[in-house]
Design a protein around this motif. Structure first.
Motif, mmCIF file in Angstrom:
data_model
loop_
_atom_site.group_PDB
_atom_site.id
_atom_site.type_symbol
_atom_site.label_atom_id
_atom_site.label_comp_id
_atom_site.label_asym_id
_atom_site.label_seq_id
_atom_site.Cartn_x
_atom_site.Cartn_y
_atom_site.Cartn_z
ATOM 1 N N PHE A 120 35.176 -12.189 67.434
ATOM 2 C CA PHE A 120 36.217 -11.183 67.659
ATOM 3 C C PHE A 120 37.608 -11.799 67.511
ATOM 4 C CE2 PHE A 120 39.242 -8.819 70.209
ATOM 5 C CZ PHE A 120 39.025 -7.522 69.762
ATOM 6 N N ASN A 121 37.817 -12.948 68.156
ATOM 7 C CA ASN A 121 39.133 -13.575 68.105
ATOM 8 C C ASN A 121 39.480 -14.089 66.717
ATOM 9 O OD1 ASN A 121 40.500 -13.493 70.804
ATOM 10 N ND2 ASN A 121 38.475 -14.181 71.408
ATOM 11 N N LEU A 122 38.485 -14.498 65.944
ATOM 12 C CA LEU A 122 38.746 -14.846 64.544
ATOM 13 C C LEU A 122 39.223 -13.612 63.784
ATOM 14 C CD1 LEU A 122 35.852 -17.353 63.928
ATOM 15 C CD2 LEU A 122 38.274 -17.766 63.381
ATOM 16 N N SER A 135 39.500 -10.885 58.215
ATOM 17 C CA SER A 135 39.559 -10.251 59.529
ATOM 18 C C SER A 135 38.420 -9.250 59.697
ATOM 19 C CB SER A 135 40.914 -9.553 59.692
ATOM 20 O OG SER A 135 40.930 -8.795 60.874
ATOM 21 N N ASN A 136 38.264 -8.376 58.724
ATOM 22 C CA ASN A 136 37.209 -7.361 58.819
ATOM 23 C C ASN A 136 35.825 -7.997 58.839
ATOM 24 O OD1 ASN A 136 38.965 -5.228 59.027
ATOM 25 N ND2 ASN A 136 38.895 -4.702 56.859
ATOM 26 N N ARG A 137 35.662 -9.090 58.105
ATOM 27 C CA ARG A 137 34.362 -9.786 58.121
ATOM 28 C C ARG A 137 34.054 -10.267 59.541
ATOM 29 N NH1 ARG A 137 34.651 -14.366 54.385
ATOM 30 N NH2 ARG A 137 35.035 -15.665 56.180
ATOM 31 N N TRP A 138 35.055 -10.822 60.225
ATOM 32 C CA TRP A 138 34.819 -11.301 61.589
ATOM 33 C C TRP A 138 34.616 -10.142 62.570
ATOM 34 C CZ3 TRP A 138 32.802 -15.661 62.057
ATOM 35 C CH2 TRP A 138 33.166 -16.748 61.254
ATOM 36 N N PHE A 139 35.361 -9.063 62.407
ATOM 37 C CA PHE A 139 35.132 -7.904 63.286
ATOM 38 C C PHE A 139 33.718 -7.347 63.071
ATOM 39 C CE2 PHE A 139 39.943 -7.267 63.460
ATOM 40 C CZ PHE A 139 40.040 -7.785 64.745
ATOM 41 N N ARG A 140 33.260 -7.296 61.812
ATOM 42 C CA ARG A 140 31.877 -6.840 61.559
ATOM 43 C C ARG A 140 30.869 -7.770 62.231
ATOM 44 N NH1 ARG A 140 34.174 -5.304 56.611
ATOM 45 N NH2 ARG A 140 33.596 -7.234 55.568
#
Length: 166
Positions: A120-122, A135-140
């Motif tokens: 999430f923090n990434l 960002s979206n890759r880490w949120f996914r």
């Protein structure tokens, strides 16, 4: 397509950055001085410095703690969040601090691939950097690690807010 106002909306704060109860830093510093090898107290001091916004000092104390506990993903992510906050405060060195934040958070995930706060923090740091794809890759990834947790639902909201930008 998202409006420019949506793109400049305030960031969702990671859980480590939410308001914490008051911490007696002086008492923690005295305890660490009295027992410098008591790693629980060293970690408590690092967390207390983090919680009170003394990010540079917190990084120093987290680094000391991580010498003896290099695989502690929470401490590593918390240190990364401190670097992120330093980057938000010090606009001259933002890129360097964000790179350090990412390094620590990625290290936490290498050691503990299911560590949702790291993912999430990434997402947050990369979004602030302006790197929407990463960002979206880490949120996914954060959603994948627990869609019904608080962080999972917050990551879903971040994806909804930021994935429609062309």
């Amino acid at each position: 397509a998202a409006s420019p106002a949506a793109a400049s909306a305030p960031m969702t704060m990671p859980p480590m950055m939410q308001q914490q109860p008051a911490v007696d830093i002086a008492a923690l510093e005295a305890a660490v001085k009295a027992s410098p090898n008591d790693t629980k107290t060293v970690l408590a001091l690092a967390n207390g410095l983090h919680d009170t916004g003394e990010y540079l000092r917190a990084v120093e104390v987290y680094a000391k703690y991580l010498k003896t506990h290099p695989k502690d993903p929470d401490a590593r992510v918390d240190m990364g969040v401190c670097y992120y906050q330093l980057g938000m405060q010090d606009t001259v060195n933002t890129a360097r601090y964000f790179a350090l934040a990412i390094t620590e958070m990625e290290a936490a995930l290498r050691g503990t691939p299911t560590h949702q706060p790291a993912a999430f923090n990434l997402g947050v740091v990369n979004l602030q950097k302006g790197d929407l794809d990463i960002s979206n890759r880490w949120f996914r990834k954060a959603v994948e690690l627990g869609p019904t947790t608080d962080l999972g639902t917050r990551a879903q909201r971040m994806l909804q807010q930021h994935s429609s930008i062309p």
